[in-house]
Design a protein around this motif. Structure first.
Motif, PDB file in Angstrom:
ATOM      1  N   LEU A   1      18.318 -23.910 -16.674  1.00 47.05           N
ATOM      2  CA  LEU A   1      17.260 -22.908 -16.732  1.00 47.05           C
ATOM      3  C   LEU A   1      16.824 -22.840 -18.182  1.00 47.05           C
ATOM      4  CD1 LEU A   1      18.950 -20.140 -14.587  1.00 47.05           C
ATOM      5  CD2 LEU A   1      17.135 -21.678 -13.879  1.00 47.05           C
ATOM      6  N   LEU A   2      15.541 -23.041 -18.408  1.00 45.60           N
ATOM      7  CA  LEU A   2      15.004 -23.062 -19.762  1.00 45.60           C
ATOM      8  C   LEU A   2      13.907 -22.018 -19.881  1.00 45.60           C
ATOM      9  CD1 LEU A   2      14.842 -26.757 -19.268  1.00 45.60           C
ATOM     10  CD2 LEU A   2      15.956 -25.935 -21.329  1.00 45.60           C
ATOM     11  N   ARG A   3      14.012 -21.222 -20.920  1.00 46.39           N
ATOM     12  CA  ARG A   3      12.960 -20.239 -21.176  1.00 46.39           C
ATOM     13  C   ARG A   3      12.081 -20.782 -22.288  1.00 46.39           C
ATOM     14  NH1 ARG A   3      13.470 -13.801 -22.464  1.00 46.39           N
ATOM     15  NH2 ARG A   3      11.223 -13.444 -22.597  1.00 46.39           N
ATOM     16  N   GLY A   4      10.829 -21.007 -21.957  1.00 44.54           N
ATOM     17  CA  GLY A   4       9.875 -21.496 -22.933  1.00 44.54           C
ATOM     18  C   GLY A   4       8.815 -20.447 -23.175  1.00 44.54           C
ATOM     19  N   SER A   5       7.869 -20.806 -23.955  1.00 45.17           N
ATOM     20  CA  SER A   5       6.773 -19.899 -24.255  1.00 45.17           C
ATOM     21  C   SER A   5       5.932 -19.696 -23.002  1.00 45.17           C
ATOM     22  CB  SER A   5       5.915 -20.493 -25.376  1.00 45.17           C
ATOM     23  OG  SER A   5       4.841 -19.648 -25.648  1.00 45.17           O
ATOM     24  N   GLY A   6       6.060 -18.519 -22.392  1.00 45.70           N
ATOM     25  CA  GLY A   6       5.249 -18.175 -21.233  1.00 45.70           C
ATOM     26  C   GLY A   6       5.715 -18.748 -19.917  1.00 45.70           C
ATOM     27  N   ARG A   7       6.937 -19.335 -19.880  1.00 54.14           N
ATOM     28  CA  ARG A   7       7.375 -19.934 -18.626  1.00 54.14           C
ATOM     29  C   ARG A   7       8.893 -20.034 -18.551  1.00 54.14           C
ATOM     30  NH1 ARG A   7       9.012 -25.242 -19.476  1.00 54.14           N
ATOM     31  NH2 ARG A   7       8.393 -26.026 -21.500  1.00 54.14           N
ATOM     32  N   ILE A   8       9.374 -20.129 -17.329  1.00 57.35           N
ATOM     33  CA  ILE A   8      10.760 -20.473 -17.028  1.00 57.35           C
ATOM     34  C   ILE A   8      10.705 -21.829 -16.345  1.00 57.35           C
ATOM     35  CG2 ILE A   8      12.816 -19.927 -15.647  1.00 57.35           C
ATOM     36  CD1 ILE A   8      12.288 -17.948 -17.925  1.00 57.35           C
ATOM     37  N   ARG A   9      11.533 -22.739 -16.801  1.00 57.55           N
ATOM     38  CA  ARG A   9      11.621 -24.069 -16.179  1.00 57.55           C
ATOM     39  C   ARG A   9      12.999 -24.211 -15.545  1.00 57.55           C
ATOM     40  NH1 ARG A   9       8.937 -29.272 -16.915  1.00 57.55           N
ATOM     41  NH2 ARG A   9      10.400 -30.959 -16.460  1.00 57.55           N
ATOM     42  N   VAL A  10      13.012 -24.591 -14.280  1.00 61.43           N
ATOM     43  CA  VAL A  10      14.232 -24.863 -13.532  1.00 61.43           C
ATOM     44  C   VAL A  10      14.321 -26.376 -13.377  1.00 61.43           C
ATOM     45  CG1 VAL A  10      15.422 -24.576 -11.328  1.00 61.43           C
ATOM     46  CG2 VAL A  10      14.013 -22.696 -12.243  1.00 61.43           C
ATOM     47  N   GLU A  11      15.447 -26.947 -13.767  1.00 58.93           N
ATOM     48  CA  GLU A  11      15.657 -28.379 -13.608  1.00 58.93           C
ATOM     49  C   GLU A  11      16.970 -28.616 -12.880  1.00 58.93           C
ATOM     50  OE1 GLU A  11      13.629 -29.918 -17.795  1.00 58.93           O
ATOM     51  OE2 GLU A  11      15.800 -30.131 -17.516  1.00 58.93           O
ATOM     52  N   VAL A  12      16.944 -29.520 -11.907  1.00 59.08           N
ATOM     53  CA  VAL A  12      18.160 -29.946 -11.227  1.00 59.08           C
ATOM     54  C   VAL A  12      18.226 -31.462 -11.326  1.00 59.08           C
ATOM     55  CG1 VAL A  12      19.454 -30.043  -9.065  1.00 59.08           C
ATOM     56  CG2 VAL A  12      18.196 -27.965  -9.677  1.00 59.08           C
ATOM     57  N   ARG A  13      19.280 -31.917 -11.984  1.00 60.28           N
ATOM     58  CA  ARG A  13      19.492 -33.353 -12.165  1.00 60.28           C
ATOM     59  C   ARG A  13      20.619 -33.797 -11.237  1.00 60.28           C
ATOM     60  NH1 ARG A  13      19.769 -36.758 -17.618  1.00 60.28           N
ATOM     61  NH2 ARG A  13      20.347 -38.740 -16.676  1.00 60.28           N
ATOM     62  N   ASP A  14      20.388 -34.935 -10.577  1.00 67.69           N
ATOM     63  CA  ASP A  14      21.446 -35.531  -9.767  1.00 67.69           C
ATOM     64  C   ASP A  14      21.456 -37.028 -10.024  1.00 67.69           C
ATOM     65  OD1 ASP A  14      19.704 -36.926  -7.840  1.00 67.69           O
ATOM     66  OD2 ASP A  14      19.286 -34.942  -7.015  1.00 67.69           O
ATOM     67  N   ARG A  15      22.369 -37.728  -9.379  1.00 65.30           N
ATOM     68  CA  ARG A  15      22.551 -39.155  -9.643  1.00 65.30           C
ATOM     69  C   ARG A  15      21.924 -40.054  -8.591  1.00 65.30           C
ATOM     70  NH1 ARG A  15      28.779 -38.411 -11.433  1.00 65.30           N
ATOM     71  NH2 ARG A  15      28.333 -37.273 -13.352  1.00 65.30           N
ATOM     72  N   ALA A  16      21.092 -39.507  -7.737  1.00 65.14           N
ATOM     73  CA  ALA A  16      20.401 -40.308  -6.725  1.00 65.14           C
ATOM     74  C   ALA A  16      19.021 -40.687  -7.247  1.00 65.14           C
ATOM     75  CB  ALA A  16      20.280 -39.527  -5.420  1.00 65.14           C
TER      76      ALA A  16
END
Length: 138
Positions: free
Chosen positions: A77-92
């Motif tokens: 979960l990343l808080r940037g200027s004016g936004r929240i970014r959700v990232e899910v990394r997997d190995r597929a």
């Protein structure tokens, strides 16, 4: 499983945490751990008005990784200027694709929900897998 909160220093001023990470095995419990982390993070960032949206997106992306990739995963979960970014990394390597479920379909709703709740989303191939991401304006 690991959680991490960091502080970033900008010009000598300490900004509150801008990133939270969770690493998990591909088990159904990962979805609940991820939801709790997202809810706690939104409260820490004083973004309670975005808590429901972000936790729903997190739950769908993590559930998709558990179900379809079946590999270790990492939620960021990343808080940037004016936004929240959700990232899910997997190995597929296989990238997800949006399908529109029928009214009686009980599956294939994950990305449909993400598409409705997020301002933008996508998937990027990376070395050793992929990152599926979504952004919510704040």
């Amino acid at each position: 499983m690991r959680e991490r909160d960091e502080e970033r220093r900008a010009g000598g001023v300490t900004d509150p945490m801008t990133e939270t990470t969770l690493r998990a095995a591909p088990q159904t419990e990962a979805v609940e751990y991820a939801r709790r982390l997202a809810a706690r993070t939104m409260r820490t960032w004083a973004l309670m008005d975005r808590e429901e949206l972000v936790t729903a997106i997190v739950a769908e992306l993590v559930a998709n990784a558990v179900r379809h990739a079946g590999t270790a995963l990492e939620l960021r979960l990343l808080r940037g200027s004016g936004r929240i970014r959700v990232e899910v990394r997997d190995r597929a390597a296989q990238l997800p694709r949006l399908t529109v479920p029928g009214p009686l379909d009980e599956s294939h709703r994950g990305l449909f929900i993400v598409d409705r709740f997020a301002n933008s989303w996508g998937a990027d191939p990376v070395t050793g897998g992929k990152v599926v991401w979504a952004e919510v304006d704040i």
